[in-house]
Design a protein around this motif. Structure first.
Motif, mmCIF file in Angstrom:
data_model
loop_
_atom_site.group_PDB
_atom_site.id
_atom_site.type_symbol
_atom_site.label_atom_id
_atom_site.label_comp_id
_atom_site.label_asym_id
_atom_site.label_seq_id
_atom_site.Cartn_x
_atom_site.Cartn_y
_atom_site.Cartn_z
ATOM 1 N N SER A 48 12.493 40.795 57.846
ATOM 2 C CA SER A 48 11.240 40.650 57.110
ATOM 3 C C SER A 48 11.078 39.228 56.584
ATOM 4 O O SER A 48 9.987 38.638 56.652
ATOM 5 C CB SER A 48 11.201 41.649 55.953
ATOM 6 N N LEU A 80 6.679 43.203 53.880
ATOM 7 C CA LEU A 80 7.490 44.141 53.107
ATOM 8 C C LEU A 80 7.573 45.464 53.859
ATOM 9 O O LEU A 80 6.556 46.050 54.209
ATOM 10 C CB LEU A 80 6.857 44.332 51.731
ATOM 11 N N GLU A 88 4.671 49.894 56.656
ATOM 12 C CA GLU A 88 3.991 48.796 55.961
ATOM 13 C C GLU A 88 3.195 49.281 54.745
ATOM 14 O O GLU A 88 2.474 48.501 54.117
ATOM 15 C CB GLU A 88 3.054 48.050 56.925
ATOM 16 N N GLY A 106 7.631 44.696 44.789
ATOM 17 C CA GLY A 106 6.581 43.814 45.274
ATOM 18 C C GLY A 106 5.686 43.322 44.153
ATOM 19 O O GLY A 106 5.328 42.136 44.084
ATOM 20 N N GLY A 129 3.261 47.219 51.424
ATOM 21 C CA GLY A 129 2.513 45.973 51.539
ATOM 22 C C GLY A 129 1.011 46.213 51.501
ATOM 23 O O GLY A 129 0.260 45.443 50.894
ATOM 24 N N SER A 148 1.872 40.088 54.162
ATOM 25 C CA SER A 148 3.022 40.905 53.749
ATOM 26 C C SER A 148 3.826 41.337 54.961
ATOM 27 O O SER A 148 3.249 41.753 55.976
ATOM 28 C CB SER A 148 2.560 42.142 52.978
ATOM 29 N N VAL A 180 -0.822 42.398 57.255
ATOM 30 C CA VAL A 180 0.126 43.304 56.605
ATOM 31 C C VAL A 180 0.935 43.944 57.719
ATOM 32 O O VAL A 180 0.420 44.748 58.492
ATOM 33 C CB VAL A 180 -0.588 44.359 55.744
#
Length: 412
Positions: free
Chosen positions: A177, A110, A148, A86, A151, A108, A164
């Motif tokens: 995602s 991620l 999460e 990231g 992120g 985010s 997020v």
């Protein structure tokens, strides 16, 4: 302002490399990260650990961690993989030197498929201990399990305040995602989204289940092979910076590729088995093509899910055959190179594909010396193909029936 969905940066930590040059070299040379490894199952299994490049790759990002975060990364390597990619994707997209217009519109998605399991197991063991580690008092130890977390850490370090979120959806986590990132932009919630997934799969709890159900191959996996016998696990992460093309133009950043089509569904069939007819996957594929405005003959390459299990590869091949017919594009799977990274598989395989597409190389399916004669697919030669690809697709099929597909077009 253009509303096309652009990928302006990416980063990957994989078993065959952590830089585009080393990854492409490994793909061209037929290298694999799979090795017989003792992960605590009472017998060695074929497993792909992160490449040795990772320590140098992650050095800058890890230097920004506080004490509790650094200890958590030691306990759960997946946190470190996700955090590092990231951080590097953010740098690759020039978001420090050419910052976003509004930090409240940076988000985010991620994610991790199963959460960062080892942090939870560690916390549990410490709660039962007569002398627990000070880490359990940090306020971070339990929250770090959540999918999460990576992120959230990057949002704190980089100072962005959009949503997020996490998409913990088995092997489809990484691709979904990306889809969620595109939707956040299309819905006007965000201008920039950090997407992708990370997974450290060498947990006895995870792998014992796969071993007991007979999903792990006793040999190196061979997707689409007539004698395929299952998958091998691996670990890694990949992240992408997804933003509207107009926002990228305003920052003065050139897109790498465009996310032009996508779809995601649930087969509602079985917790581990794919639905044999492939009807849901076929529907998702046709919807992705429709959203992209493509006909089947427009697709030049498919990076398949291709696990090497008898049922997955058969179902996936049948769907491709029905939709593409005689105009079948190149089809290959990267799991013989890197193993099956579970929740990280879709994002890492897409990142490896993007690295290959940028140097006009179509990667082969490693070890495919005898394709299943029932499959009428167009496989690249064992050495791969040196050809410029403009339009390609990525498929992900996850336990629980998750189906996700994306269509991408390379930027000129």
């Amino acid at each position: 302002m253009s509303n096309r969905i652009a990928i302006t940066g990416y980063a990957v930590a994989s078993p065959i490399g952590c830089t585009p040059s080393s990854i492409v070299r490994s793909l061209r040379e037929g290298k694999t990260g799979l090795q017989l490894t003792d992960v605590g199952l009472g017998q060695p299994i074929w497993y792909a650990r992160i490449h040795d490049e990772f320590s140098q790759f992650a050095a800058e990002a890890f230097a920004q961690l506080d004490g509790a975060q650094a200890r958590l990364v030691e306990i759960e390597p997946g946190l470190g993989y996700g955090y590092a990619v990231g951080w590097e994707a953010w740098r690759h997209a020039q978001l420090d030197s050419c910052p976003p217009a509004n930090v409240s519109r940076v988000a985010s998605t991620l994610s991790s498929s199963k959460g960062f399991l080892r942090t939870y197991l560690y916390a549990h063991s410490q709660m039962l201990s007569s002398s627990p580690s000070p880490l359990v008092d940090s306020g971070e130890w339990l929250k770090a399990f959540s999918a999460e977390t990576v992120g959230r850490w990057i949002a704190q370090k980089k100072g962005f305040c959009g949503p997020v979120m996490a998409t913990p959806l088995a092997c489809a986590t990484g691709v979904i995602s990306l889809i969620m990132a595109a939707n956040l932009i299309r819905e006007g919630v965000a201008d920039v989204v950090l997407a992708g997934s990370a997974e450290y799969t060498a947990n006895v709890m995870n792998l014992a289940g796969f071993l007991n159900m007979g999903a792990l191959s006793p040999e190196r996996t061979r997707p689409f092979h007539r004698n395929r016998s299952g998958f091998n696990a691996g670990e890694g992460a990949a992240a992408f910076i997804v933003e509207s093309e107009g926002h990228a133009q305003a920052r003065g950043v050139q897109p790498l590729a465009y996310l032009v089509g996508w779809d995601y569904r649930s087969e509602a069939y079985h917790i581990t088995a794919v639905e044999p007819s492939g009807e849901t996957a076929e529907f998702a594929l046709r919807q992705t093509l429709r959203r992209a405005g493509w006909q089947p003959h427009d697709v030049e390459y498919i990076n398949a899910h291709g696990t090497g299990t008898p049922l997955n590869d058969q179902a996936e091949a049948q769907v491709i055959e029905r939709v593409f017919g005689d105009s079948c594009p190149y089809v290959s799977s990267l799991k013989a190179h890197i193993g099956h990274l579970l929740g990280a598989s879709g994002s890492v395989e897409l990142a490896l594909t993007l690295a290959a597409m940028r140097v006009h190389f179509v990667p082969p399916t490693l070890g495919l010396d005898e394709p299943d004669p029932e499959f009428r697919l167009r496989f690249p030669r064992p050495a791969g193909e040196d050809v410029r690809i403009q339009r390609f697709m990525k498929f992900s099929l996850g336990f629980g029936g998750h189906v996700a597909m994306v269509a991408l077009e390379m930027a000129s």
